[in-house]
Motif scaffolding. Sequence first.
Motif, PDB file in Angstrom:
ATOM      1  N   TRP A  12       0.820  -1.219   0.000  1.00  0.00           N
ATOM      2  CA  TRP A  12       0.000   0.000   0.000  1.00  0.00           C
ATOM      3  C   TRP A  12       0.850   1.264   0.000  1.00  0.00           C
ATOM      4  CZ3 TRP A  12      -4.602  -0.911  -1.525  1.00  0.00           C
ATOM      5  CH2 TRP A  12      -5.181  -2.152  -1.262  1.00  0.00           C
ATOM      6  N   PRO A  24       1.174   2.915  -4.820  1.00  0.00           N
ATOM      7  CA  PRO A  24       0.903   4.334  -5.123  1.00  0.00           C
ATOM      8  C   PRO A  24       2.159   5.114  -5.490  1.00  0.00           C
ATOM      9  CG  PRO A  24      -0.242   3.655  -3.123  1.00  0.00           C
ATOM     10  CD  PRO A  24       0.692   2.552  -3.469  1.00  0.00           C
ATOM     11  N   VAL A  27      -6.826   3.320  -7.638  1.00  0.00           N
ATOM     12  CA  VAL A  27      -5.608   4.033  -7.246  1.00  0.00           C
ATOM     13  C   VAL A  27      -4.910   4.603  -8.481  1.00  0.00           C
ATOM     14  CG1 VAL A  27      -3.373   3.813  -6.102  1.00  0.00           C
ATOM     15  CG2 VAL A  27      -5.345   2.588  -5.197  1.00  0.00           C
ATOM     16  N   ALA A  51      -4.149   7.171  -0.727  1.00  0.00           N
ATOM     17  CA  ALA A  51      -3.943   5.735  -0.558  1.00  0.00           C
ATOM     18  C   ALA A  51      -4.370   5.285   0.835  1.00  0.00           C
ATOM     19  CB  ALA A  51      -2.474   5.380  -0.804  1.00  0.00           C
ATOM     20  N   TYR A  86      -8.267   5.590   1.089  1.00  0.00           N
ATOM     21  CA  TYR A  86      -8.924   4.532   0.313  1.00  0.00           C
ATOM     22  C   TYR A  86      -8.783   3.185   1.025  1.00  0.00           C
ATOM     23  CZ  TYR A  86     -10.299   1.635  -3.646  1.00  0.00           C
ATOM     24  OH  TYR A  86     -10.947   0.734  -4.448  1.00  0.00           O
TER      25      TYR A  86
END
Length: 424
Positions: A208, A212, A323, A374, A377
């Motif tokens: 994660w 991104p 994303v 990120a 989300y």
Amino acid sequence: MQKDNTTSALPTPAARVRQRKRSNEVPPEASKANGNHLLADDRNKYRSMWIRARSTVWMIGGFALIIYMGHLYIWAMVVVIQIFMARELFCLLRKTHEDSHLPGFRLLNWHFFFTAMLFVYGRILSQRLVNTVTPDKFLYKLVGNLIKYHMVTCYFLYIAGFMWFILTLKKKMYKYQFGQYAWTHMILIVVFTQSAFTVANIFEGIFWFLLPASLIVINDIAAYIFGFFFGRTPLIKLSPKKTWEGFIGASIATIISAFVLANIMGRFQWLTCPRKDLSTGWLHCDPGPLFKPEYFDLSGWVPRWFPWKEVSILPVQWHALCVGLFASIIAPFGGFFASGFKRAFKIKDFGDSIPGHGGITDRMDCQMVMAVFAYTYHQSFVMAQSCSVEMILEQILMNLTFEEQQDLYVKLGQMFRERQFRQS
């Protein structure tokens, strides 16, 4: 008697600072010409492309090595990036003449910076620190006390800086000093808002953080390449060399890359497992449904000669599309904001630490926007919202003393024995 002018050739530290500042400013003629100068028509574009490409290779190589080393090293990289960003931004509004009359005033900036660092990371990593030292009773008590008094410690450190600022106020310098005080706090908000979410993403799973960040890099490179070869239509006046061709081409490349990279990264436990402590050991965990492949039959959709009759897709790839969409359409506005900011102060780059790219802040403008998205989300659409045994245990370890945990253990034992007696 004639004065000796031989010493005037030696630049003073203040003169060197002014000279360096002037070298970073954009000449009015160049700025005006640059307003209608696309990258595709730049005569020096191949030289600048080579310098930029060489720096990019070094950055990607170093970044990959740090990712391989693990969570703590990534966190250390974030801290180093923060320090360089703060340094570049602190120097942006610095005035050498005024600073010469305020000895030690610059140390106040770094006092507030490290106070904010202690506050932010203390809150984010406190539970993982507890998990790390739990087997040692002495360290457990020490860390427990540090966590208990963490907020009040940070508060009094800030108050000490506040008093320090008041005591350094000088007549005829009030406006400059209060302007620097406000500028320092704005820098702390910008830098630590981004870094707090970045570090939280790292410990939720390197995936994660890495996905991104990689998409921003891909979008930046793709926009440069498409604009380099095909750019003809200006996109926005704040960034004259940005074109619609580069923006659209980069968006398509970023979304496709997001779907593909999520499938590759999602198959490594080192990237998907969350880190619950501050150790550096290898991670093993249940990947969860998001990272377990689902197989789709393609026999009815492709010709017989096609080699692949079945395709495996990770559910997380659908999240990666969202994303990637944000990274390609919304995140570039962080770069546009930085461009407008630099134009307001009539500078070309925030620094010159990365050849062909500018300063660290120039590379992190879009990353700041992306890191917050990120995390938001992940917390909203990915992370399970229901309570789990692990979450309850974390709250117990974080909020209860060792004696209170022992009492809880005894009471739970009594409740279980009573329930067992009733059922029998």
